[in-house]
Design a protein around this motif. Structure first.
Motif, PDB file in Angstrom:
ATOM      1  N   MET A 127       0.830  -1.202   0.000  1.00  0.00           N
ATOM      2  CA  MET A 127       0.000   0.000   0.000  1.00  0.00           C
ATOM      3  C   MET A 127       0.867   1.256   0.000  1.00  0.00           C
ATOM      4  N   MET A 128       1.991   1.202   0.711  1.00  0.00           N
ATOM      5  CA  MET A 128       2.907   2.343   0.715  1.00  0.00           C
ATOM      6  C   MET A 128       3.504   2.568  -0.677  1.00  0.00           C
ATOM      7  N   LEU A 129       3.802   1.489  -1.363  1.00  0.00           N
ATOM      8  CA  LEU A 129       4.316   1.618  -2.732  1.00  0.00           C
ATOM      9  C   LEU A 129       3.267   2.234  -3.651  1.00  0.00           C
ATOM     10  N   LYS A 130       2.033   1.786  -3.505  1.00  0.00           N
ATOM     11  CA  LYS A 130       0.960   2.303  -4.358  1.00  0.00           C
ATOM     12  C   LYS A 130       0.681   3.782  -4.109  1.00  0.00           C
ATOM     13  N   THR A 131       0.846   4.221  -2.858  1.00  0.00           N
ATOM     14  CA  THR A 131       0.528   5.608  -2.499  1.00  0.00           C
ATOM     15  C   THR A 131       1.763   6.509  -2.443  1.00  0.00           C
ATOM     16  N   HIS A 132       2.936   5.924  -2.680  1.00  0.00           N
ATOM     17  CA  HIS A 132       4.202   6.671  -2.631  1.00  0.00           C
ATOM     18  C   HIS A 132       4.421   7.308  -1.263  1.00  0.00           C
ATOM     19  N   THR A 133       4.191   6.521  -0.214  1.00  0.00           N
ATOM     20  CA  THR A 133       4.429   6.980   1.150  1.00  0.00           C
ATOM     21  C   THR A 133       5.529   6.124   1.765  1.00  0.00           C
ATOM     22  N   HIS A 134       6.052   6.570   2.921  1.00  0.00           N
ATOM     23  CA  HIS A 134       7.176   5.872   3.534  1.00  0.00           C
ATOM     24  C   HIS A 134       6.926   5.457   4.975  1.00  0.00           C
ATOM     25  N   LYS A 135       5.854   5.937   5.560  1.00  0.00           N
ATOM     26  CA  LYS A 135       5.543   5.617   6.951  1.00  0.00           C
ATOM     27  C   LYS A 135       4.062   5.294   7.069  1.00  0.00           C
ATOM     28  N   ARG A 136       3.726   4.523   8.085  1.00  0.00           N
ATOM     29  CA  ARG A 136       2.320   4.137   8.279  1.00  0.00           C
ATOM     30  C   ARG A 136       1.425   5.347   8.527  1.00  0.00           C
ATOM     31  N   LEU A 137       1.891   6.269   9.355  1.00  0.00           N
ATOM     32  CA  LEU A 137       1.093   7.464   9.633  1.00  0.00           C
ATOM     33  C   LEU A 137       0.888   8.280   8.362  1.00  0.00           C
ATOM     34  N   GLU A 138       1.932   8.380   7.570  1.00  0.00           N
ATOM     35  CA  GLU A 138       1.842   9.112   6.301  1.00  0.00           C
ATOM     36  C   GLU A 138       0.821   8.441   5.378  1.00  0.00           C
ATOM     37  N   LEU A 139       0.839   7.111   5.346  1.00  0.00           N
ATOM     38  CA  LEU A 139      -0.118   6.347   4.539  1.00  0.00           C
ATOM     39  C   LEU A 139      -1.548   6.630   5.002  1.00  0.00           C
ATOM     40  N   LEU A 140      -1.785   6.560   6.300  1.00  0.00           N
ATOM     41  CA  LEU A 140      -3.129   6.812   6.832  1.00  0.00           C
ATOM     42  C   LEU A 140      -3.587   8.229   6.538  1.00  0.00           C
ATOM     43  N   ARG A 141      -2.701   9.193   6.702  1.00  0.00           N
ATOM     44  CA  ARG A 141      -3.065  10.590   6.454  1.00  0.00           C
ATOM     45  C   ARG A 141      -3.361  10.841   4.977  1.00  0.00           C
ATOM     46  N   LYS A 142      -2.590  10.203   4.118  1.00  0.00           N
ATOM     47  CA  LYS A 142      -2.825  10.390   2.681  1.00  0.00           C
ATOM     48  C   LYS A 142      -4.180   9.802   2.291  1.00  0.00           C
ATOM     49  N   LEU A 143      -4.529   8.679   2.877  1.00  0.00           N
ATOM     50  CA  LEU A 143      -5.820   8.064   2.583  1.00  0.00           C
ATOM     51  C   LEU A 143      -6.978   8.867   3.184  1.00  0.00           C
ATOM     52  N   GLU A 144      -6.752   9.455   4.344  1.00  0.00           N
ATOM     53  CA  GLU A 144      -7.819  10.219   4.991  1.00  0.00           C
ATOM     54  C   GLU A 144      -8.060  11.557   4.311  1.00  0.00           C
ATOM     55  N   PHE A 145      -6.983  12.266   4.021  1.00  0.00           N
ATOM     56  CA  PHE A 145      -7.129  13.621   3.510  1.00  0.00           C
ATOM     57  C   PHE A 145      -6.926  13.722   2.005  1.00  0.00           C
ATOM     58  N   GLY A 146      -6.275  12.739   1.429  1.00  0.00           N
ATOM     59  CA  GLY A 146      -5.984  12.799   0.002  1.00  0.00           C
ATOM     60  C   GLY A 146      -4.844  13.751  -0.298  1.00  0.00           C
ATOM     61  N   ILE A 147      -4.171  14.224   0.769  1.00  0.00           N
ATOM     62  CA  ILE A 147      -3.055  15.149   0.617  1.00  0.00           C
ATOM     63  C   ILE A 147      -1.965  14.790   1.591  1.00  0.00           C
ATOM     64  N   LEU A 148      -0.771  15.304   1.355  1.00  0.00           N
ATOM     65  CA  LEU A 148       0.318  15.123   2.315  1.00  0.00           C
ATOM     66  C   LEU A 148       0.775  16.453   2.876  1.00  0.00           C
ATOM     67  N   ASP A 149       0.168  17.551   2.454  1.00  0.00           N
ATOM     68  CA  ASP A 149       0.566  18.867   2.948  1.00  0.00           C
ATOM     69  C   ASP A 149      -0.093  19.078   4.299  1.00  0.00           C
ATOM     70  N   ILE A 150       0.621  18.739   5.348  1.00  0.00           N
ATOM     71  CA  ILE A 150       0.093  18.769   6.709  1.00  0.00           C
ATOM     72  C   ILE A 150      -0.332  20.183   7.110  1.00  0.00           C
ATOM     73  N   LYS A 151       0.339  21.193   6.605  1.00  0.00           N
ATOM     74  CA  LYS A 151       0.060  22.571   7.005  1.00  0.00           C
ATOM     75  C   LYS A 151      -1.329  23.015   6.596  1.00  0.00           C
ATOM     76  N   ASN A 152      -1.917  22.381   5.578  1.00  0.00           N
ATOM     77  CA  ASN A 152      -3.248  22.783   5.115  1.00  0.00           C
ATOM     78  C   ASN A 152      -4.367  22.050   5.818  1.00  0.00           C
ATOM     79  N   VAL A 153      -4.017  21.104   6.698  1.00  0.00           N
ATOM     80  CA  VAL A 153      -5.036  20.354   7.432  1.00  0.00           C
ATOM     81  C   VAL A 153      -5.537  21.220   8.566  1.00  0.00           C
ATOM     82  N   SER A 154      -6.851  21.412   8.630  1.00  0.00           N
ATOM     83  CA  SER A 154      -7.381  22.265   9.704  1.00  0.00           C
ATOM     84  C   SER A 154      -8.282  21.470  10.623  1.00  0.00           C
TER      85      SER A 154
END
Length: 146
Positions: free
Chosen positions: A119-146
């Motif tokens: 799943m990390m390969l498919k989403t181009h992520t490197h950590k489990r938390l990053e994977l979960l956040r990308k799936l939840e928000f559809g973004i990796l730009d943490i600063k824009n999460v409110s």
């Protein structure tokens, strides 16, 4: 406060005229200018560390179960997760450990780890938390999460 520190960091460069006039030597000149550079660099490092910590704290405060769960499911389909991968990521999302997921799905821990790696390969992520956040928000730009 930050502005005062930046102005204070300029003092060593201002002292260059005095150092040159009295001919204190090249070591004094180098020490003076490098001190200014170190202070300014320290200011920026501290500032960015604070910003990153604030962003991480925002993410940790967000409950994934109550925040846009439809996006999570859509992203699982978008990245073409298999049925088993979707089961694994949902359990991981709920807070289960690798061992608990394995026991719950009657598979080995290594298989769970392999599914997570895929799943990390498919989403181009490197950590489990990053994977979960990308799936939840559809973004990796943490600063824009409110």
């Amino acid at each position: 406060m930050e502005e005062i520190i930046v102005y204070a960091a300029l003092v060593p460069w201002g002292a260059m005229t005095i150092i040159a006039y009295f001919d204190f030597g090249q070591q004094a000149e180098a020490l003076s200018t490098n001190t200014g550079f170190l202070v300014v660099t320290g200011i920026f490092i501290v500032k960015f560390i604070r910003q990153d910590r604030d962003a991480i704290n925002k993410l940790q405060d967000i409950s994934l179960n109550g925040l846009r769960p439809e996006v999570f499911g859509q992203n699982c389909m978008y990245y073409e997760f298999t049925t088993r991968e979707t089961e694994v990521i949902r359990l991981l999302h709920e807070g289960y450990t690798t061992g608990e997921i394995a026991a719950r799905l009657f598979i080995s821990e290594r298989t769970v780890t392999t599914h997570i790696q895929n799943m990390m390969l498919k989403t181009h992520t490197h950590k489990r938390l990053e994977l979960l956040r990308k799936l939840e928000f559809g973004i990796l730009d943490i600063k824009n999460v409110s």
